[in-house]
Write an enzyme that holds these catalytic residues in place. Sequence first.
Site, PDB file in Angstrom:
ATOM      1  N   LYS A 145       0.851  -1.199   0.000  1.00  0.00           N
ATOM      2  CA  LYS A 145       0.000   0.000   0.000  1.00  0.00           C
ATOM      3  C   LYS A 145       0.887   1.250   0.000  1.00  0.00           C
ATOM      4  O   LYS A 145       0.575   2.242  -0.650  1.00  0.00           O
ATOM      5  CB  LYS A 145      -0.936   0.032   1.225  1.00  0.00           C
ATOM      6  CG  LYS A 145      -1.949  -1.092   1.258  1.00  0.00           C
ATOM      7  CD  LYS A 145      -3.094  -0.878   0.289  1.00  0.00           C
ATOM      8  CE  LYS A 145      -4.080  -2.043   0.393  1.00  0.00           C
ATOM      9  NZ  LYS A 145      -4.970  -2.206  -0.716  1.00  0.00           N
ATOM     10  N   LYS A 153      -2.098 -10.990  -7.540  1.00  0.00           N
ATOM     11  CA  LYS A 153      -3.252 -11.796  -7.122  1.00  0.00           C
ATOM     12  C   LYS A 153      -4.559 -11.166  -7.604  1.00  0.00           C
ATOM     13  O   LYS A 153      -4.644  -9.943  -7.757  1.00  0.00           O
ATOM     14  CB  LYS A 153      -3.262 -11.993  -5.602  1.00  0.00           C
ATOM     15  CG  LYS A 153      -3.664 -10.781  -4.805  1.00  0.00           C
ATOM     16  CD  LYS A 153      -4.053 -11.172  -3.377  1.00  0.00           C
ATOM     17  CE  LYS A 153      -4.688  -9.973  -2.691  1.00  0.00           C
ATOM     18  NZ  LYS A 153      -5.614 -10.251  -1.655  1.00  0.00           N
ATOM     19  N   LYS A 184     -10.264  -7.574  -5.323  1.00  0.00           N
ATOM     20  CA  LYS A 184     -11.504  -6.815  -5.549  1.00  0.00           C
ATOM     21  C   LYS A 184     -11.197  -5.457  -6.154  1.00  0.00           C
ATOM     22  O   LYS A 184     -11.975  -4.920  -6.921  1.00  0.00           O
ATOM     23  CB  LYS A 184     -12.268  -6.629  -4.234  1.00  0.00           C
ATOM     24  CG  LYS A 184     -12.778  -7.911  -3.620  1.00  0.00           C
ATOM     25  CD  LYS A 184     -13.805  -7.595  -2.541  1.00  0.00           C
ATOM     26  CE  LYS A 184     -13.839  -8.689  -1.488  1.00  0.00           C
ATOM     27  NZ  LYS A 184     -12.856  -8.461  -0.397  1.00  0.00           N
TER      28      LYS A 184
HETATM   29  N1  AQP Z   1      -6.429 -13.927  -5.110  1.00  0.00           N
HETATM   30  C1  AQP Z   1      -6.640 -14.630  -4.014  1.00  0.00           C
HETATM   31  N2  AQP Z   1      -6.304 -15.944  -3.985  1.00  0.00           N
HETATM   32  C2  AQP Z   1      -6.538 -16.707  -2.870  1.00  0.00           C
HETATM   33  N3  AQP Z   1      -7.134 -16.205  -1.757  1.00  0.00           N
HETATM   34  C3  AQP Z   1      -7.495 -14.905  -1.762  1.00  0.00           C
HETATM   35  N4  AQP Z   1      -8.093 -14.133  -0.840  1.00  0.00           N
HETATM   36  C4  AQP Z   1      -8.247 -12.879  -1.314  1.00  0.00           C
HETATM   37  N5  AQP Z   1      -7.751 -12.806  -2.559  1.00  0.00           N
HETATM   38  C5  AQP Z   1      -7.272 -14.050  -2.874  1.00  0.00           C
HETATM   39  C6  AQP Z   1      -8.544 -14.619   0.466  1.00  0.00           C
HETATM   40  O1  AQP Z   1      -9.891 -14.203   0.634  1.00  0.00           O
HETATM   41  C7  AQP Z   1     -10.131 -13.992   2.014  1.00  0.00           C
HETATM   42  C8  AQP Z   1     -10.896 -12.726   2.206  1.00  0.00           C
HETATM   43  O2  AQP Z   1     -10.180 -11.642   1.658  1.00  0.00           O
HETATM   44  P1  AQP Z   1     -10.625 -10.152   1.973  1.00  0.00           P
HETATM   45  O3  AQP Z   1     -11.764  -9.769   1.167  1.00  0.00           O
HETATM   46  O4  AQP Z   1     -10.834  -9.962   3.391  1.00  0.00           O
HETATM   47  O5  AQP Z   1      -9.368  -9.290   1.694  1.00  0.00           O
HETATM   48  P2  AQP Z   1      -8.367  -9.196   0.561  1.00  0.00           P
HETATM   49  O6  AQP Z   1      -7.381 -10.297   0.634  1.00  0.00           O
HETATM   50  O7  AQP Z   1      -7.796  -7.844   0.709  1.00  0.00           O
HETATM   51  O8  AQP Z   1      -9.236  -9.323  -0.741  1.00  0.00           O
HETATM   52  P3  AQP Z   1      -9.035  -8.528  -2.037  1.00  0.00           P
HETATM   53  O9  AQP Z   1      -9.954  -9.050  -3.007  1.00  0.00           O
HETATM   54  O10 AQP Z   1      -7.597  -8.518  -2.438  1.00  0.00           O
HETATM   55  O11 AQP Z   1      -9.490  -7.057  -1.657  1.00  0.00           O
HETATM   56  P4  AQP Z   1      -8.809  -5.664  -1.902  1.00  0.00           P
HETATM   57  O12 AQP Z   1      -8.706  -5.490  -3.365  1.00  0.00           O
HETATM   58  O13 AQP Z   1      -9.822  -4.713  -1.293  1.00  0.00           O
HETATM   59  O14 AQP Z   1      -7.498  -5.659  -1.202  1.00  0.00           O
HETATM   60  C9  AQP Z   1      -8.781 -14.023   2.718  1.00  0.00           C
HETATM   61  O15 AQP Z   1      -8.656 -15.255   3.404  1.00  0.00           O
HETATM   62  C10 AQP Z   1      -7.774 -13.965   1.604  1.00  0.00           C
HETATM   63  O16 AQP Z   1      -6.615 -14.727   1.912  1.00  0.00           O
END
Ligand code: AQP
Length: 404
Positions: A171, A262, A265
């Site tokens: 970040k 990865k 969202k």
């Molecule tokens: N690409 C991924 N592959 C495997 N596991 C993933 N997780 C997230 N992305 C992947 C797992 O999903 C769970 C919930 O994630 P989260 O929504 O709390 O947070 P995050 O990891 O920050 O998800 P995003 O999609 O990447 O959101 P943004 O874009 O807002 O940062 C966790 O168990 C995570 O490991």
Amino acid sequence: MLPVRICSNASRHVGCKVAPLTRRALPIASKYPFQKPTSCDQPKRSLSTSTTPPTHPEVIFSGIQPTGVPHLGNYLGALKQWVDLQNLAPPSTELLYCVVDLHAITQPQDPNDLRRRRQDTMAMLLAVGLKTERCVIFEQSRVAAHSQLMWVLSTLAPTNLLARQTQWKSKLAESEDRSPLDPDGSSKLKLGLFSYPVLQAADILLYGTTLVPVGEDQVQHLELARSLAGKFNRTFGKILVVPKVKLAPAKRVMSLTNPTSKMSKSGAVNSQINLDHSESEIRLRIRGALTDSIPGISYDREARPGVSNLVEMIGNMTNRDDFEVIARECEGLGMKEFKDRVADSVVEGLKGIKEEYERIKGDAGYLEEISRIGAEKANRKANETLGKVMEAMGMGVNPAPSSS
Ligand code: AQP
């Protein structure tokens, strides 16, 4: 604990039309009893990472941020495993799944959007097959103990360790407002984002969690939770349970448009497959996935990240981890046919989720009731731990004076 067999067919529910709160969706396995038998015959997976049977019942906790519709990475890295654990864990195992809205506000959120997304995320947890009669499903902001324990743990958390967290560092690197006056680009980055892993530690430790199912991106944060629990116990007495990580079989699902990052969202348009996408949208996005010009299909994460990500998708959607074998099975296919095969597995694996989600998400009264009941149960357990922590530190309600 005995090895358990994963059957994705039994892991979800599909739509049915009964009244709110009493509706019971049919497990896919009972609706389609003879479909996809081979997915049940895939390698056995154990519930616990340890081979010795646990002496106490397991407590499983995990969370998801209400920052958008969950994508395939969230599903394979977290939600699918949550449902599998629900369906396979013995009755003595406690399962708690949380919509972590306090984490979501570490990035700016519009209040109306956040309200809607919290509700939508609850709906998605139900749509993928979690059952309220088996799991405690709740929203983090309804349980004040999360913020309270976070404060306590933050007095034990070394800032240099927090500064080393990869998520914080990325970040920091992304931050847009670099200027000569702000060479670190850190002015948009707030304390909440920096201390995010401490709140995550509080989430987990409040419930006596033994096992945390997550994707690979969260492993470093969980190490911090383990270390904070150990430090607390050494200082104030053994109150907190030190949790273990349960890494999802799909460790890291990669972006379709940039397969070295990865799937996320907040990623670029077309980089994700969301759980509310239609079949045609899923097919379109997979067809547009970035691959390479090397002839044939093979599995090599370094040399062929795009193709390998798609091979892994087939594997993870069908509970297989023999990715080289899958690639060999696809060897003779052209890229278009290969992508169609990937899309077939994804469409089949996500079948029913979108429809169930659409059905539940508009029912605000039902979702509010689910949230209220979940929070009541979570509060009970969380306050018990918080009370012990406060007492051990010399705070909170004082114990009754002894008569001697
Ligand atoms: N690409 C991924 N592959 C495997 N596991 C993933 N997780 C997230 N992305 C992947 C797992 O999903 C769970 C919930 O994630 P989260 O929504 O709390 O947070 P995050 O990891 O920050 O998800 P995003 O999609 O990447 O959101 P943004 O874009 O807002 O940062 C966790 O168990 C995570 O490991």
